[in-house]
Design a protein around this motif. Structure first.
Motif, PDB file in Angstrom:
ATOM      1  N   ASP A   1       5.185   2.024  -6.798  1.00  0.00           N
ATOM      2  CA  ASP A   1       6.639   2.172  -6.747  1.00  0.00           C
ATOM      3  C   ASP A   1       7.129   2.340  -5.317  1.00  0.00           C
ATOM      4  OD1 ASP A   1       6.700   1.926  -9.469  1.00  0.00           O
ATOM      5  OD2 ASP A   1       6.919   4.074  -9.878  1.00  0.00           O
ATOM      6  N   GLU A   2       6.390   3.122  -4.530  1.00  0.00           N
ATOM      7  CA  GLU A   2       6.784   3.338  -3.133  1.00  0.00           C
ATOM      8  C   GLU A   2       6.636   2.052  -2.323  1.00  0.00           C
ATOM      9  OE1 GLU A   2       5.148   7.465  -1.768  1.00  0.00           O
ATOM     10  OE2 GLU A   2       4.008   6.786  -3.534  1.00  0.00           O
ATOM     11  N   VAL A   3       5.546   1.324  -2.585  1.00  0.00           N
ATOM     12  CA  VAL A   3       5.337   0.058  -1.877  1.00  0.00           C
ATOM     13  C   VAL A   3       6.451  -0.927  -2.210  1.00  0.00           C
ATOM     14  CG1 VAL A   3       3.856  -1.994  -1.756  1.00  0.00           C
ATOM     15  CG2 VAL A   3       2.844   0.295  -1.604  1.00  0.00           C
ATOM     16  N   ASP A   4       6.793  -1.040  -3.484  1.00  0.00           N
ATOM     17  CA  ASP A   4       7.839  -1.984  -3.879  1.00  0.00           C
ATOM     18  C   ASP A   4       9.172  -1.634  -3.236  1.00  0.00           C
ATOM     19  OD1 ASP A   4       5.929  -3.224  -5.387  1.00  0.00           O
ATOM     20  OD2 ASP A   4       6.817  -2.761  -7.335  1.00  0.00           O
ATOM     21  N   GLN A   5       9.495  -0.363  -3.185  1.00  0.00           N
ATOM     22  CA  GLN A   5      10.750   0.042  -2.555  1.00  0.00           C
ATOM     23  C   GLN A   5      10.733  -0.241  -1.064  1.00  0.00           C
ATOM     24  OE1 GLN A   5      13.559   0.773  -3.725  1.00  0.00           O
ATOM     25  NE2 GLN A   5      14.624   1.552  -1.915  1.00  0.00           N
ATOM     26  N   TRP A   6       9.610   0.045  -0.419  1.00  0.00           N
ATOM     27  CA  TRP A   6       9.475  -0.219   1.023  1.00  0.00           C
ATOM     28  C   TRP A   6       9.652  -1.711   1.289  1.00  0.00           C
ATOM     29  CZ3 TRP A   6       6.984  -2.774   4.879  1.00  0.00           C
ATOM     30  CH2 TRP A   6       6.900  -2.170   6.132  1.00  0.00           C
ATOM     31  N   LEU A   7       9.032  -2.542   0.456  1.00  0.00           N
ATOM     32  CA  LEU A   7       9.111  -3.989   0.650  1.00  0.00           C
ATOM     33  C   LEU A   7      10.526  -4.513   0.436  1.00  0.00           C
ATOM     34  CD1 LEU A   7       5.790  -5.076  -1.108  1.00  0.00           C
ATOM     35  CD2 LEU A   7       6.278  -5.187   1.347  1.00  0.00           C
ATOM     36  N   ARG A   8      11.259  -3.946  -0.520  1.00  0.00           N
ATOM     37  CA  ARG A   8      12.654  -4.362  -0.712  1.00  0.00           C
ATOM     38  C   ARG A   8      13.484  -4.071   0.530  1.00  0.00           C
ATOM     39  NH1 ARG A   8      11.558  -3.145  -6.241  1.00  0.00           N
ATOM     40  NH2 ARG A   8      12.395  -4.773  -7.646  1.00  0.00           N
ATOM     41  N   LEU A   9      13.279  -2.901   1.103  1.00  0.00           N
ATOM     42  CA  LEU A   9      14.036  -2.540   2.297  1.00  0.00           C
ATOM     43  C   LEU A   9      13.651  -3.427   3.484  1.00  0.00           C
ATOM     44  CD1 LEU A   9      13.915   1.350   1.950  1.00  0.00           C
ATOM     45  CD2 LEU A   9      15.900  -0.134   1.571  1.00  0.00           C
ATOM     46  N   LYS A  10      12.365  -3.724   3.593  1.00  0.00           N
ATOM     47  CA  LYS A  10      11.924  -4.620   4.665  1.00  0.00           C
ATOM     48  C   LYS A  10      12.514  -6.013   4.476  1.00  0.00           C
ATOM     49  CE  LYS A  10       9.176  -4.238   7.639  1.00  0.00           C
ATOM     50  NZ  LYS A  10       9.360  -3.983   9.091  1.00  0.00           N
TER      51      LYS A  10
END
Length: 380
Positions: free
Chosen positions: A290-299
Motif C-alpha cells: 500500500d505504501e509503495v503504491d501510494q509513493w508511486l502515484r505521487l511520483k
C-alpha cells in the motif's frame, strides 16, 4: 470511488502525454541525408558542430518510441534502413562509439582505459537496444567480450571496481552482464564460459553487498549523497538477479530506503532508478504494497507535471545535461527536452502504469538488462 476517479484522471494524463511525447520525438527526426528515424538529441543540437550526437539522439529516441508503441506501424523497409544506419556505427569487434569524441575531452576515471571502457560499454548497450527494437533477429557482434570470458581477466577487472563511486560501477556491471546474457542467447558454444563468468559476478556481489541497505558502495553509513548513489548504482546490479530469476538478498532494506525519499521530481536517472527498484521488489514479494503504491502515484504525478510544452522531458531544471563521460563535449541547458530524458521519464511512467493498472497499455519494455528493462511478470 475517489481513488478510482483519480486513477482515471492519471490514466488520461498518461495517454495524452504519450501522444505529445511521440510528436516531440518525431520532431527530432527528419535529418537531411539520413534514414527516416535518425534523431537529434534535442532541438538545440547544432549538427554542424556535433554530428556524432545523432547516435545517442537516435538510440534514446528509438527506444522511447518503441516503449510508447510508436514503432508499431513502421514498415519493414524503414526499420531495416535505420537498423543498417546503426550498424554502420559499429566497429569490427562489436563496439559502438559516438563519432568525433576526442579522448582528451572525456573522463569517468583517472585511467583513460577505464574511461574508454565505461563509455564504450554504455553506448554499445544502448545502441544494441535500439537495434533490438528495430530488427529483433539481428545477431550482435560481441567479439570485444572475449577477454572478459577469461576468469583471471574478469576477476582482475572486478578487483579494480571502485565502490567509492557505486553508481558508475553499477553501470559498468549491468552493461557487462547484459553482453554476457546476449552471448548466452546467441552463442551456444560459449555457454560454459559465459555461465562461469556469471558465477564470478554473483560471487563478487555476494561478498560486497551491505546487509543493512542491500546496496553496494563505500560510505553508505554517512547517508545523504553516498547512500543515494549506492542505491542508484545497485539498482543496475539488481537486473542480473531479475533476469536470471534469483532471489535478491536484502531487497526489503532497499525498499525501506526508497520509501524514505520524497516522491518528488528528481533527475531522470534517479527517478527511474527509484521506480525500477520498487516495481521489481513489488513483483518479488509485495512488501509494503500500500505504501509503495501510494509513493508511486505521487511520483507519477510529479513526473507528469514536468512535461515540457514541446512534449518532451528534461533531465533537470537546474543543471546542464552532458553525454555521460564527455565532459568537454556537447551539452544541453537546464530544462531543455532531450530524447535521453524523454526516454528515461517514460520508463518510469510506463513501469508505474503497468504496475498499478496491469495491461492497460501495451508498453514495450526492453528485454536486455539495463535502463528500460522490466522483468516480465509472467514469463520472467
Amino acid at each position: 470511488m475517489y481513488q478510482d476517479q483519480k486513477d482515471q484522471m492519471l490514466q488520461s494524463q498518461i495517454d495524452q502525454a504519450a501522444g505529445r511525447s511521440i510528436a516531440f520525438l518525431h520532431s527530432l527526426a527528419g535529418v537531411d541525408g539520413q534514414p527516416e528515424g535518425v534523431m537529434r538529441i534535442s532541438t538545440e543540437l547544432d549538427l554542424g558542430r556535433w554530428p556524432g550526437m545523432l547516435l545517442p539522439g537516435s538510440y534514446n529516441g528509438i527506444m522511447a518510441l518503441d516503449l510508447l508503441g510508436g514503432l508499431a506501424d513502421w514498415p519493414e523497409d524503414r526499420r531495416k534502413a535505420l537498423c543498417h544506419w546503426f550498424l554502420r556505427q559499429r566497429q569490427s569487434d562489436g563496439i559502438f562509439q559516438i563519432p568525433g569524441i576526442d579522448p582528451s575531452e572525456t573522463f569517468k576515471k583517472p585511467d583513460p582505459v577505464e574511461t574508454k571502457l565505461y563509455m564504450d560499454y554504455h553506448v554499445t548497450n544502448y545502441s544494441l537496444g535500439a537495434i533490438e527494437a528495430l530488427c529483433p533477429d539481428e545477431v550482435p557482434v560481441l567479439d570485444f567480450l572475449d577477454e572478459m570470458l577469461d576468469p583471471l581477466r574478469l576477476k582482475a577487472w572486478l578487483s579494480d571496481r571502485d565502490l567509492r563511486d557505486p553508481w558508475q560501477e553499477g553501470n559498468n556491471i549491468v552493461n557487462l552482464a547484459s553482453f554476457l546474457l546476449l552471448k548466452l542467447k546467441h552463442d551456444p558454444d560459449a555457454r560454459d564460459a559465459v555461465e562461469a563468468a556469471i558465477k564470478i559476478l554473483f560471487d563478487w556481489h555476494e561478498r560486497l553487498q551491505e546487509p543493512a541497505t542491500g546496496f553496494w558502495g563505500v560510505g553508505q553509513a554517512l547517508g545523504g549523497t553516498p547512500l543515494l548513489h549506492a542505491m542508484a548504482g545497485s539498482m543496475h546490479n539488481y537486473h542480473l538477479w531479475y533476469a536470471l530469476d534469483r532471489p535478491l538478498p536484502y531487497q526489503h532494506r532497499a525498499v525501506d530506503y526508497v520509501l524514505g525519499l520524497k516522491p518528488d521530481w528528481h533527475s531522470a536517472c534517479i527517478d527511474v532508478d527509484t521506480v525500477d527498484l520498487l516495481i521489481h521488489a513489488q513483483q518479488a514479494s509485495g512488501y509494503r504494497k500500500d505504501e509503495v503504491d501510494q509513493w508511486l502515484r505521487l511520483k507519477l504525478e510529479a513526473i507528469l507535471e514536468q512535461q515540457k510544452p514541446d512534449g518532451g522531458f528534461a533531465d533537470t531544471n537546474h543543471s546542464i545535461w552532458r553525454q555521460d563521460g564527455w565532459i568537454g563535449g556537447y551539452f544541453d541547458w537546464p530544462g531543455v527536452s532531450t530524447s535521453f530524458a524523454t526516454w528515461f521519464r517514460w520508463i518510469a511512467i510506463a513501469m508505474i502504469d503497468d504496475h498499478l493498472w496491469p495491461g492497460r497499455r501495451p508498453w514495450r519494455f526492453r528485454s536486455m538488462i539495463g535502463i528500460g528493462y522490466r522483468k516480465a511478470p509472467n514469463n520472467g
